[in-house]
Scaffold this motif. Sequence first.
Motif, short mmCIF file in Angstrom:
data_model
loop_
_atom_site.label_atom_id
_atom_site.label_comp_id
_atom_site.label_asym_id
_atom_site.label_seq_id
_atom_site.Cartn_x
_atom_site.Cartn_y
_atom_site.Cartn_z
N LEU A 10 47.46 24.66 55.08
CA LEU A 10 46.21 24.62 54.32
C LEU A 10 45.13 23.85 55.06
CD1 LEU A 10 47.68 23.98 50.77
CD2 LEU A 10 46.44 26.03 51.49
N PHE A 11 45.55 22.79 55.78
CA PHE A 11 44.55 21.96 56.47
C PHE A 11 43.84 22.75 57.57
CE2 PHE A 11 42.97 18.75 59.39
CZ PHE A 11 42.33 17.87 58.51
N ALA A 12 44.50 23.76 58.12
CA ALA A 12 43.88 24.57 59.18
C ALA A 12 42.62 25.27 58.70
CB ALA A 12 44.89 25.59 59.70
N ARG A 41 42.13 27.22 40.42
CA ARG A 41 41.09 28.23 40.66
C ARG A 41 39.88 27.66 41.39
NH1 ARG A 41 42.36 29.31 35.13
NH2 ARG A 41 43.65 31.20 34.89
N HIS A 42 39.85 26.36 41.58
CA HIS A 42 38.64 25.72 42.09
C HIS A 42 38.87 24.88 43.34
CE1 HIS A 42 37.01 26.75 38.11
NE2 HIS A 42 38.12 26.23 37.61
N ALA A 43 40.11 24.50 43.60
CA ALA A 43 40.38 23.50 44.64
C ALA A 43 39.98 24.01 46.02
CB ALA A 43 41.86 23.13 44.63
N THR A 44 39.40 23.13 46.80
CA THR A 44 39.04 23.42 48.18
C THR A 44 40.27 23.32 49.07
OG1 THR A 44 38.57 21.10 48.63
CG2 THR A 44 36.75 22.43 47.77
N PRO A 45 40.21 23.82 50.30
CA PRO A 45 41.37 23.69 51.20
C PRO A 45 41.82 22.25 51.39
CG PRO A 45 39.85 25.32 52.07
CD PRO A 45 39.17 24.70 50.87
N ALA A 46 40.86 21.32 51.51
CA ALA A 46 41.24 19.92 51.71
C ALA A 46 41.96 19.38 50.49
CB ALA A 46 40.01 19.07 52.02
N THR A 47 41.49 19.73 49.29
CA THR A 47 42.15 19.28 48.07
C THR A 47 43.57 19.81 48.00
OG1 THR A 47 40.05 19.16 46.88
CG2 THR A 47 42.05 19.26 45.55
N ARG A 48 43.74 21.10 48.28
CA ARG A 48 45.09 21.69 48.25
C ARG A 48 46.00 21.06 49.29
NH1 ARG A 48 41.97 26.64 47.43
NH2 ARG A 48 42.38 27.45 45.32
N SER A 49 45.47 20.84 50.48
CA SER A 49 46.28 20.23 51.54
C SER A 49 46.68 18.81 51.17
CB SER A 49 45.49 20.25 52.85
OG SER A 49 46.22 19.63 53.89
N MET A 50 45.73 18.04 50.64
CA MET A 50 46.02 16.66 50.25
C MET A 50 47.12 16.61 49.20
SD MET A 50 43.54 14.12 48.09
CE MET A 50 43.50 15.36 46.79
N LEU A 51 47.01 17.47 48.17
CA LEU A 51 48.00 17.45 47.09
C LEU A 51 49.37 17.88 47.61
CD1 LEU A 51 45.81 18.94 44.21
CD2 LEU A 51 46.55 16.56 44.47
#
Length: 470
Positions: free
Chosen positions: A332-334, A295-305
């Motif tokens: 996600l990185f976009a 519920r909190h992750a940023t796009p960069a966090t989601r892309s990294m994971l």
Amino acid sequence: MAGRPRTVKHPNELLHYWLGRAGVSNAELAREVTRRARALGERGINPSEGRVRAWRGGETPRHPVPQIIADFLADRTGLPLNCADIGLPDRTTPVTAGPDLSWKPAAAIAAIAHLTRSEIMVSHSRDSVDARSVHTGHDLLDPLQHWTTASPSALTARGGGRLGASDINGIRAVTDMFRDADNRHGGALSRKAVIAQMSDANALLSTASYDEATGRALFAAVADLGSVAGWMTFDVGLHKQAQHIFFAALHAASEAGDKVLGAHILQCMARQMSHLKHYDEALDLVNLAQYGARRHATPATRSMLAALEARFHAILGQVTESERAAGTAEELFAAVDQDNEPAHMAFFDEAELCATIGVAHQIAAKHDAGPGRAVRAENSVRLLGRALELRPEHRVRSAAFDHVGLARTHLAVGEVDGALTEARRALHIFRSLGSPRVGDRLIELQQEAAPFEASRAGGELRDVLSEALG
């Protein structure tokens, strides 16, 4: 009849250190233990100098001697030492930073205080026993499940000086400085310095006065500093200590109410598990981070994971899942806007995305015996080459990993000359780094080059690696 196996004892370096720091001789400790034991009604405790030497050598004194020694040394040094700090057991619950640590502020503060004191004072050696002693499987994952539901505790006012935003910003600036030093030089150079800084910052949690918002920010600052300390410790091969620091940092992030920072710490732990070849646990930690921060992750966090998920699926031979995760990471990185990302995510730029997915393709190519191997290798070379083009100047260690990745990709398709060229480039960087982790990857490259040893380039590759790695 065979006798009982002899118990191997190891010198108690913590006890030796604290006795030296307090200026306490063996004779004085023996006298003081006797005096304090009699005050407690323990008339049968009357150690000699020889017995103290045995304690220094690794013998464990009987209850309540460990607590007596800890109390005496605490009085002499003015520091709140406990039995674990001096390397001795107690019948009370010890302060640890394992996965069963209570999800409360006091537990996180105490664990960090214990870890930083012992880490600063005692030198360690790098050996396989340490790597085998990390928590794995259910011992690791079951307690960490609580992270997903743990809520920050109510913070109470404390005594001491008033803490403000400038203090928090100072800790963050120091964290950025150490993170940069780690990227440029590896973890060996600054590891103990960052742990000392973590100790100082953590002390504010128990001594300073602050409101709720400032207290949360301080916990987050200590957690982020801890992620750097744990990463440096992992980088130099002190795996058990690194895992303990990550545990403590994760608890601090939980008290900060920062699930995104917690997910970052979990991905650090996942990379460590992968490095130690615990691939299932690595993937489980990534999944835990994805769920806990959903519920909190940023796009960069989601892309990294997602990118890490692609790598670990590839290692486990789950190629379809790897390709799916890699596609998700790129999508996600976009949406990433670095100006809106937390400071700890600054490392995950396009270069890091390309490198992570490029390694996933390299691993898939190595295990693909069919016609798809060449295509996977081409994708790996393209992505790792792109990573090297985009790497900022200060990401020195990452560039070394990129060159190692390219060398391994070339080997996967039998291009030994290309592997030799990239290995030389990696070694040029490696010689300027204090990073045994890069050395571990070079050792793996050396092992993978063995089938090509009969060729000129293959023999030369093995030789240059052997010379550099001793």
